[in-house]
Scaffold this active site. Structure first.
Site, short mmCIF file in Angstrom:
data_model
loop_
_atom_site.label_atom_id
_atom_site.label_comp_id
_atom_site.label_asym_id
_atom_site.label_seq_id
_atom_site.Cartn_x
_atom_site.Cartn_y
_atom_site.Cartn_z
CB SER A 1 51.46 -111.01 -8.51
OG SER A 1 51.90 -112.16 -7.85
N GLY A 2 51.20 -110.34 -5.18
CA GLY A 2 51.96 -110.05 -3.97
C GLY A 2 51.38 -108.95 -3.13
CB THR B 1 45.21 -114.98 -1.86
OG1 THR B 1 45.43 -115.01 -3.28
CG2 THR B 1 44.71 -116.33 -1.39
CG ASN C 1 52.37 -113.60 -3.58
OD1 ASN C 1 52.75 -113.97 -2.48
ND2 ASN C 1 51.10 -113.46 -3.89
CB SER D 1 51.48 -115.59 -7.03
OG SER D 1 50.82 -114.88 -8.04
CB SER D 2 45.72 -116.17 -7.05
OG SER D 2 45.43 -116.29 -5.69
N GLY E 1 45.94 -108.70 -10.73
CA GLY E 1 46.00 -107.26 -10.94
C GLY E 1 46.68 -106.92 -12.26
CD GLU F 1 50.55 -110.42 -14.26
OE1 GLU F 1 51.04 -110.79 -15.34
OE2 GLU F 1 50.30 -111.19 -13.32
#
Length: 1041
Positions: free
Chosen positions: A103-104, A108, A153, A156-157, A383, A385
């Site tokens: 994330s980040g 996206t 992020n 973040s998605s 991704g 984590e």
């Protein structure tokens, strides 16, 4: 060393020397600090998030990468997108682009860039543009409902997305299909500190107008809602209000009707209002603990908005119906159980709404079944984590990443094998870590962790997270990639970081410790049947369609599949889909935890490099031959190293490459010649080629410079020589022309003299001697007549026209002047004869004024065009004023109001001045009483200033009765006219000329004393405005005008 001059670091990590993690990190950092965020690993793209807008995108860059092949320009996401699109279009191979990273890291944004590139380069046309616009506009809608601000992020998605874009045989988009994975619906009811709920909630409150908020029964302040974070309501650089407008516009473009958009917003508002339903303790009649609603108004508003009976909703939230084949039992829920039911309902509503939006988008962009199509898939998924507290969500996310890593390694090796086989080069087996054992640990149908979790959820009896952990410890006690407190104790290991309710899996990216708390509930993902039925009973069309199981006709006692089973099935379908396509990889890396531009944390990046498997990917690519290239581009780049191929090679491309490498005496072990490509084993060999090319380029540059300088000097010399010849020719021609002109002039002169001599000789011979005088007189008279006739036709039209023709000959100059004077006198007489007596009198007065004041008084030029009026006080219409002059005085020459300067103190007072043929009369301006009568024979003289003011002095003779009191110092606005008429009146009355002196310093007699008056010009100018008198002693008076 790179393949492009002027680049930073190594652009393709396959060529990195030495191949170590430290050198890889330094290379990424060097490129990142120089704003080079993209790096290749063969055909894999590594992208480091810059956290800023870089000037490397847009139509110009799209056009540039469209025209070049993969390795011809700097690494760029457009290059990878171009390879995928060209392969799909030209080779008819379905493609997929896998975008991974934590994330980040910029996943996206990377997916947006890929889609924007494909949209820009594919076909044109009204229908094609409409499809492209719908595909692109799906992004802001899905981001609004599926993205949120997290600690890592701002956008973040919180779901995985796989989009299949479908093309026709020409490469034009036809439509697509979107598949979403595991929306983080727990975020709806709870967020970590410093995070927000999904964007759509904040966008709705900030962007909706007052009318819409009133219809949705919402307030604008985010603090009013329990499900929204009270500490973080806004995000830097994100305008929720404008984003809401963009989401509405995007939904309209995709094909949502106005009713559908309104219904989506109503369901979104319903989720917010559910969070404000406050539950309190109550007790039934039998003393059993139950729950109830504190404020019924919230439930009533929800019921009004979605057409639901509020009592039915309250009953569904606070009780549960247990139904078997034989009986039905209603059980009251405690406050904790009711809160769980409320939150579960909110999560389910939002999750199902998100799925409905995805399906609705798919309906708009789907392609007809009969069309033959090619497919490009874009996978943007969460991704790997590793958090401080890892739960069920992190477990399934990391399972998905394990499967993607398995696909990555297998497909990379398979691609390598296929390329070697295609080129006819023997394949050497590569040793690599196969994470299949970890995937099997999680997904095995009978003995995997997910299977055990499902079994525990379905097992009758007492079921808890602890019993699930105990089952895992029993089953995997000897598994090499599973650890827990129990297994560590059995092996006499001590690890204080391992909790009693935790287990650890050794993933490919590192060890992750999971807490089993909540695994059972999250996997069950239960929603009580009462709530489903209540939602189905609502009159709201969209909300009703989200809960089909609430329909009593479709009621089933069968347990729905668990969340883990659903996700495992989705991942299996995704893997099957990916294996059927040609993969393209984008590995996204987050450079720092603070989202700051220019910061590069080596420790953080090292962790990501490890779990993205970048180093292992490089080793796989370098296991055989590190570098490969088609014969054509290779020959084009290195043909200058051989005299046989430079500057021109007419043979085949492979023969040319063999010639080049043969002359360089390179080892045969370092080279392999495929069918279409040359393979080079070691990067050092490629660097040697690059060094030789650099040296050769220097030699060629020197040769080009030498040749150019020689050509430039020769060209310059030829130009100078040509110019010198041209100049010499012009100079010689000009000299000859001048010489010819002189000879011609001399010849003509001599001829003239000769002809004159002959004429004179003949004249003396045939004519008498007196003929010359007769001829001279004739010529003179002819010239004089011609002069006079010419003068007649050019006489001036008026007296004011001073233009006069010049005399054509000097002998006529005196006569011309006399004629000019006579003409003007005649013109003037003719003008005077036309004037009336009154006009003559006016002109005489103006002439007199000119003689008195021209060139002396500054206000004279302004008075010239103004006729003398005489009466400035309306004397003719005022009988009282007419009595002042008396009967014998005759007509009044001037009547005006003047200002008199007091003799004693210099103060100014108004007086009426009347000028008759014999007297000057001064009267009081207020009561029209005569103050002073001055005979014109008593006026000795007048002094007036040279400025534009109206100050003047009447000097009186001392022997007169009035003069004994002294002179009069007066101010008039028409001083030129007044003094001119006084002068004429004195002349007519006494036959003497009145002395009028223009001076700025004069003496005034006041009674027996003489006062010296000095007139000065004030800084404001010398107009007819105010004046001030200032006495300086008893004999001096200074007047400022």
């Amino acid at each position: 060393m790179t393949l492009l001059e002027g680049s930073v670091g190594v652009e393709d990590l396959v060529l990195l020397e030495p191949l170590e993690q430290e050198s890889l990190l330094k290379n990424l950092q060097l490129r990142y600090e120089n704003r080079e965020i993209y790096t290749y690993i063969g055909n894999v793209l590594v992208s480091v998030n810059p956290y800023q807008q870089l000037p490397i995108y847009g139509p110009d860059f799209i056009a540039k990468y469209w025209d070049y092949t993969f390795y011809e320009l700097k690494p760029h996401i457009y290059a990878l997108a171009n390879v995928a699109y060209q392969s799909l279009k030209d080779r008819d191979r379905d493609q997929c682009i896998l975008i991974t990273g934590e994330s980040g890291a910029g996943k996206t944004e990377a997916s947006k860039l890929v889609m924007s590139y494909v949209a820009a380069v594919c076909g044109k046309g009204e229908q094609v543009n409409s499809v492209k616009e719908q595909l692109l506009q799906s992004n802001p809608v899905l981001e609004a409902f599926g993205n949120a601000k997290t600690i890592r992020n701002n956008n973040s998605s919180r779901f995985g997305k796989y989009m299949d874009i479908e093309f026709d045989f020409k490469g034009s988009p036809l439509g697509g299909v979107i598949t979403n994975y595991l929306l983080e619906k727990s975020r709806v009811v709870k967020q970590l500190e410093g995070e927000r709920n999904f964007h759509i909630f904040y966008q709705l409150l900030a962007g909706a107008d007052a009318q819409l908020l009133k219809a949705l029964k919402l307030e604008k302040d985010t603090i009013s809602y329990a499900y929204l974070s009270r500490k973080v309501s806004s995000v830097d650089g994100m305008d929720d209000a404008s984003n809401f407008k963009a989401v509405q516009s995007a939904m309209a473009v995709i094909g949502f009707s106005e009713d559908e958009i309104r219904q989506v917003l109503e369901v979104t508002a319903l989720v917010l209002k559910l969070g404000n339903v406050e539950l309190v303790d109550e007790f039934q009649a039998n003393g059993i603990s139950a729950s109830g609603i504190r404020n019924a108004r919230g439930i009533e508003e929800i019921g009004e908005m979605v057409g639901l009976n509020s009592e039915e909703l309250e009953r569904a939230l606070c009780s549960r119906t247990m139904e078997t084949a034989k009986e039905k039992v209603v059980t009251a829920l405690s406050v904790i159980q009711a809160q769980y039911a409320r939150d579960a309902l909110a999560k389910n509503i939002y999750s199902r709404l998100f799925n409905w939006i995805v399906n609705r988008i798919n309906e708009s962009i789907k392609v007809g079944t009969g069309e033959k199509k090619k497919v490009m898939g874009v996978l943007d998924i969460y991704g790997f984590e590793i958090l401080e507290d890892n739960s069920f969500e992190q477990f399934v996310i990391n399972y998905c990443n394990e499967k993607l890593q398995q696909v990555f390694i297998e497909m990379t090796l398979r691609e390598e094998q296929e390329e070697y086989k295609r080129e006819g080069i023997p394949w050497t087996q590569v040793d690599y870590f196969d994470n299949g054992i970890i995937c099997n640990l999680i997904e095995h149908n009978q003995q995997g962790i997910l299977a055990m979790l499902d079994e525990e959820c379905l097992r009758p009896g007492v079921v808890s997270d602890s019993t699930f952990l105990a089952k895992l410890n029993q089953l995997f006690s000897k598994h090499g990639y599973y650890e827990s407190k129990v297994t560590q104790n059995a092996q006499h290991q001590y690890d204080h970081t391992m909790g009693l309710s935790c287990f650890r899996i050794c993933h490919y990216a590192g060890k992750v410790t999971y807490s089993v708390n909540g695994f059972i509930d999250k996997n069950n993902d239960l929603l009580f049947r009462d709530l489903s039925q209540a939602m189905w009973n609502a009159q709201h069309p969209l909300l009703r369609s989200l809960f089909p199981e609430g329909d009593p006709k479709q009621a089933s006692l069968k347990r729905p599949p668990t969340a883990g089973a659903q996700f495992k099935s989705s991942v299996a379908i995704l893997m099957k889909n990916l294996y059927s396509k040609n993969p393209n990889y984008i590995r996204c890396i987050k450079p720092n935890e603070h989202q700051q531009r220019g910061q590069f944390s080596s420790e953080l990046v090292a962790v990501q490099v490890r779990y993205l498997g970048l180093l292992e990917n490089v080793r796989v690519r370098r296991a055989g031959y590190a570098y490969r290239q088609l014969y054509g581009p290779f020959l084009e780049r290195y043909r200058l190293l051989s005299r046989s191929t430079w500057p021109r090679w007419n043979g085949g491309e492979r023969e040319g490459v063999e010639k080049v490498l043969g002359e360089l005496s390179m080892s045969s072990e370092e080279l392999a010649f495929g069918k279409t490509k040359i393979f080079i084993r070691s990067p050092k060999t490629l660097f040697y080629l690059e060094e030789q090319r650099r040296l050769r380029l220097q030699q060629l540059a020197t040769l080009i410079q030498k040749t150019y300088r020689g050509w430039r000097c020769r060209t310059y010399y030829q130009l100078m020589r040509k110019s010198q010849i041209l100049i010499s020719a012009w100079f010689r021609g000009n000299m000859q022309k001048k010489r010819y002109g002189k000879i011609k002039a001399s010849t003509l002169l001599i001829q003239a003299f000769v002809r004159g001599w002959k004429v004179r000789k003949n004249y003396r011979k045939y004519f008498r001697s007196g003929a010359s005088l007769t001829l001279a007189n004739f010529i003179y008279k002819n010239i004089a007549r011609k002069f006079l006739l010419g003068l007649k036709n050019n006489l001036p039209a008026s007296v004011l026209d001073k233009n006069w023709p010049m005399a054509p000959y000097r002998c006529f100059t005196r006569a011309n002047q006399e004629l000019q004077q006579l003409f003007y006198r005649w013109k003037c007489k003719k003008f005077r004869d036309q004037l009336s007596p009154k006009q003559v009198e006016i002109l005489r007065e103006k002439l007199c004024a000119s003689e008195l004041f021209k060139g002396k008084k500054a206000s004279y030029p302004q008075s010239v065009p103004i006729p003398f009026h005489g009466d400035y006080i309306g004397l003719q219409g005022n009988p009282k004023m007419q009595k002042l002059k008396g009967k014998e005085e005759g007509p009044v020459l001037v009547a005006e109001t003047v200002k008199k300067v007091n003799r004693g103190n210099g103060k100014i007072s108004s007086r009426i001045l009347l000028l008759t043929k014999g007297h000057v009369i001064l009267a009081d301006a207020k009561n029209s009483q005569v103050k002073t009568v001055i005979g014109l024979d008593s006026v000795a003289g007048v002094s007036v200033t040279s400025f534009k003011d109206g100050l003047f002095t009447l000097h009186l003779s001392e022997i007169s009765s009035v003069g004994s009191k002294g002179d009069f110092l007066l101010v008039s606005e028409h001083v030129i006219e007044l003094l001119t008429r006084i002068y004429q009146a004195v002349l007519n009355a006494t036959q003497r000329q009145l002395p009028i002196t223009v001076t700025d310093e004069f003496s005034v007699r006041f009674k027996e004393n003489d006062v010296a008056v000095k007139v000065i010009q004030s800084p404001g100018g010398g107009g007819n405005g105010k004046l001030s008198c200032k006495k300086k002693g008893s004999h001096h008076l200074e007047v400022a005008v």
